[in-house]
Design a protein around this motif. Structure first.
Motif, PDB file in Angstrom:
ATOM      1  N   TYR A   1       2.133   8.326  -2.788  1.00 21.74           N
ATOM      2  CA  TYR A   1       1.418   8.083  -1.650  1.00 21.74           C
ATOM      3  C   TYR A   1       1.499   6.377  -1.619  1.00 21.74           C
ATOM      4  O   TYR A   1       0.946   5.815  -0.966  1.00 21.74           O
ATOM      5  CB  TYR A   1       0.221   8.378  -1.364  1.00 21.74           C
TER       6      TYR A   1
ATOM      7  N   THR B   1     -14.065   1.635   6.320  1.00 22.33           N
ATOM      8  CA  THR B   1     -13.802   2.575   5.005  1.00 22.33           C
ATOM      9  C   THR B   1     -13.483   1.591   3.729  1.00 22.33           C
ATOM     10  O   THR B   1     -13.883   1.687   2.693  1.00 22.33           O
ATOM     11  CB  THR B   1     -12.675   3.450   5.156  1.00 22.33           C
ATOM     12  N   LEU B   2     -12.454   0.610   3.928  1.00 23.76           N
ATOM     13  CA  LEU B   2     -12.364  -0.434   2.881  1.00 23.76           C
ATOM     14  C   LEU B   2     -13.520  -1.252   2.598  1.00 23.76           C
ATOM     15  O   LEU B   2     -13.844  -1.472   1.113  1.00 23.76           O
ATOM     16  CB  LEU B   2     -11.086  -1.299   3.244  1.00 23.76           C
TER      17      LEU B   2
ATOM     18  N   TYR C   1      -2.572   3.337   1.865  1.00 23.32           N
ATOM     19  CA  TYR C   1      -3.721   3.154   0.689  1.00 23.32           C
ATOM     20  C   TYR C   1      -2.968   2.586  -0.303  1.00 23.32           C
ATOM     21  O   TYR C   1      -1.688   2.701  -0.697  1.00 23.32           O
ATOM     22  CB  TYR C   1      -4.009   4.766   0.343  1.00 23.32           C
TER      23      TYR C   1
ATOM     24  N   SER D   1     -15.854   0.591   0.339  1.00 21.46           N
ATOM     25  CA  SER D   1     -15.172   1.123  -0.982  1.00 21.46           C
ATOM     26  C   SER D   1     -15.398  -0.198  -1.809  1.00 21.46           C
ATOM     27  O   SER D   1     -15.291  -0.071  -3.085  1.00 21.46           O
ATOM     28  CB  SER D   1     -13.822   1.521  -0.885  1.00 21.46           C
TER      29      SER D   1
ATOM     30  N   ALA E   1       0.886  -1.154   0.204  1.00 22.84           N
ATOM     31  CA  ALA E   1       0.026   0.106   0.010  1.00 22.84           C
ATOM     32  C   ALA E   1       0.952   1.191   0.044  1.00 22.84           C
ATOM     33  O   ALA E   1       1.476   1.574  -0.922  1.00 22.84           O
ATOM     34  CB  ALA E   1      -0.780  -0.007   1.301  1.00 22.84           C
ATOM     35  N   SER E   2       0.933   1.958   0.961  1.00 27.40           N
ATOM     36  CA  SER E   2       1.672   3.095   1.269  1.00 27.40           C
ATOM     37  C   SER E   2       3.035   2.927   1.639  1.00 27.40           C
ATOM     38  O   SER E   2       3.448   1.780   2.381  1.00 27.40           O
ATOM     39  CB  SER E   2       1.216   4.271   2.233  1.00 27.40           C
TER      40      SER E   2
ATOM     41  N   ASP F   1      -5.353  -1.038   5.235  1.00 31.09           N
ATOM     42  CA  ASP F   1      -5.710  -1.044   3.934  1.00 31.09           C
ATOM     43  C   ASP F   1      -5.462  -2.543   3.476  1.00 31.09           C
ATOM     44  O   ASP F   1      -6.266  -2.772   2.384  1.00 31.09           O
ATOM     45  CB  ASP F   1      -4.670  -0.120   3.203  1.00 31.09           C
TER      46      ASP F   1
END
Length: 307
Positions: free
Chosen positions: A53, A185-186, A84, A189, A19-20, A110
Motif C-alpha cells: 500500500y 485522522t492524521l 497512507y 495520529s 505515501a500510497s 496524508d
C-alpha cells in the motif's frame, strides 16, 4: 514563518508520491494542466513504484523527497496523491536540507503529517491543495480548483466567503492566527509524538474523507483531551466527504460537530470546500489569517514571498 519563492513560467516542478501508489492514468492526464501553467515536470525516480500500500519502500520515497529539495532546478514540489505512508518517514526527513532549500510544497490528505512536521521543524509555509492523480487528472476537476494554482505565481491574499459556498456558524467570534491542520485522522495520529500539532493561538483547520460520525467523534475527543481545541484561537471546518453512518442508530456529523464546538468561546464555522471535494479551495498552511463569523469569511495572507 518562512515563505517560499513564487513560481514563474518556465520553471520545473518535481512530482513525487510519498505515501500510497497513485493512479498512473490520472497522473498522465494531469500533466497537460501543469504544462498549461507554463511549467515543466521532473518525475521522482520512484514515482511509479508500488510496495504494497506504499509507493515504494520508505527509503525510496524518502530519496525522492530529499532529491527534490536538494535540486536547485526544482522550484516547487507537487504531489501525485496521498493515501497512507508519510508518518513512516517524517522522523527521517533532513530538515536542515529543507530549511536551506525552501520551496513550494503542495498537497493534502496524508501529506498533512509532512505539512505539520516540516512547518514546525523549519518554519516553511506549505500548501494544502489538490494533487495530480487524486484530483487534477480526473474528469470532475473543477475550474475553480484550477484557479487555485495561481497563488503560486505571485503573492495573493485569499478571501473565502459565501460566494464560494454556504458557511454555517457553530460558535460566534473573530480570531486571528496562523492556519494549521489538515486531515483530522492524521492530526489525531500525531498526538503524543515529536510532530504533535501545535494549535496554541492558531486557527485549526480540519477535514476528512470516508470517516463515519462515530470515528470523527473519537478523533475530536482525542484533540479535546489533548487540549488542542482549547488552545486554538478558532476552528475552520472543511469538507467531510462521505461521513455517512453504517452503524444504526447513529449521531449525525452535524450533531458531533455541535457537541464539540458550540460551547467553545471562539469562532467556529463549517461549510468550507477545502479537502476531498470539488471544487477544492487551496490554502497556505502557516500564514496568518482572520476567521470572522460576523462577516462569514476567512481572510488569508499570501503563501509566497515577493519576487
Amino acid at each position: 514563518m518562512m515563505l517560499p519563492k513564487p513560481l514563474k513560467h518556465g520553471d520545473t516542478v518535481g512530482v513525487i508520491a510519498p505515501a500510497s501508489p497513485s493512479n498512473i492514468e490520472n497522473y498522465q492526464k494531469s500533466k497537460a494542466f501543469i504544462e498549461s501553467l507554463g511549467l515543466s515536470i521532473q518525475e521522482g525516480k520512484h514515482l511509479k513504484n508500488v510496495h504494497g500500500y506504499l509507493a515504494g519502500t520508505d527509503d525510496e520515497r524518502l530519496e525522492d523527497l530529499h532529491a527534490m529539495f536538494a535540486d536547485d532546478s526544482i522550484k516547487g514540489i507537487i504531489f501525485a496523491g496521498g493515501g497512507y505512508g508519510t508518518a513512516r518517514i517524517a522522523h527521517r526527513l533532513d530538515y536542515e536540507l529543507i530549511k536551506k532549500n525552501p520551496k513550494i510544497f503542495w498537497g493534502y490528505s496524508d501529506l498533512t503529517y509532512l505539512h505539520t512536521a516540516i512547518r514546525q521543524e523549519t518554519g516553511l509555509v506549505t500548501f494544502h491543495g489538490p494533487m495530480l492523480a487524486s484530483d487534477v487528472g480526473k474528469d470532475d476537476f473543477h475550474p475553480l480548483s484550477k484557479k487555485q494554482f495561481n497563488q503560486l505565481f505571485e503573492p495573493t491574499s485569499l478571501v473565502y466567503d459565501e460566494s464560494f459556498s454556504t458557511l454555517e456558524v457553530i460558535a460566534e467570534g473573530e480570531a486571528q492566527g496562523e492556519i494549521v491542520g489538515g486531515n483530522l485522522t492524521l492530526i489525531a495520529s500525531s498526538l503524543g509524538g515529536p510532530y504533535e500539532l501545535d494549535t496554541k493561538g492558531k486557527l485549526l483547520f480540519i477535514e476528512d474523507i470516508d470517516e463515519e460520525p462515530y470515528r470523527i467523534d473519537g478523533y475530536l475527543a482525542q484533540l479535546m483531551h489533548a487540549g488542542k481545541l482549547d488552545d486554538a484561537a478558532g476552528i475552520i471546518v472543511g469538507d467531510f466527504k462521505n461521513a455517512v453512518p453504517t452503524r444504526k442508530p447513529s449521531l449525525t456529523l452535524e450533531t458531533v460537530l455541535t457537541d464539540y464546538f458550540q460551547s467553545l468561546k471562539k469562532p467556529v464555522m463549517k461549510g468550507f470546500q477545502i479537502g476531498h471535494c470539488q471544487p477544492h479551495f487551496a490554502i497556505p498552511l502557516g500564514t496568518r489569517a482572520t476567521l470572522s463569523t460576523k462577516s462569514k469569511s476567512l481572510s488569508i495572507q499570501p503563501g509566497v514571498k515577493e519576487s
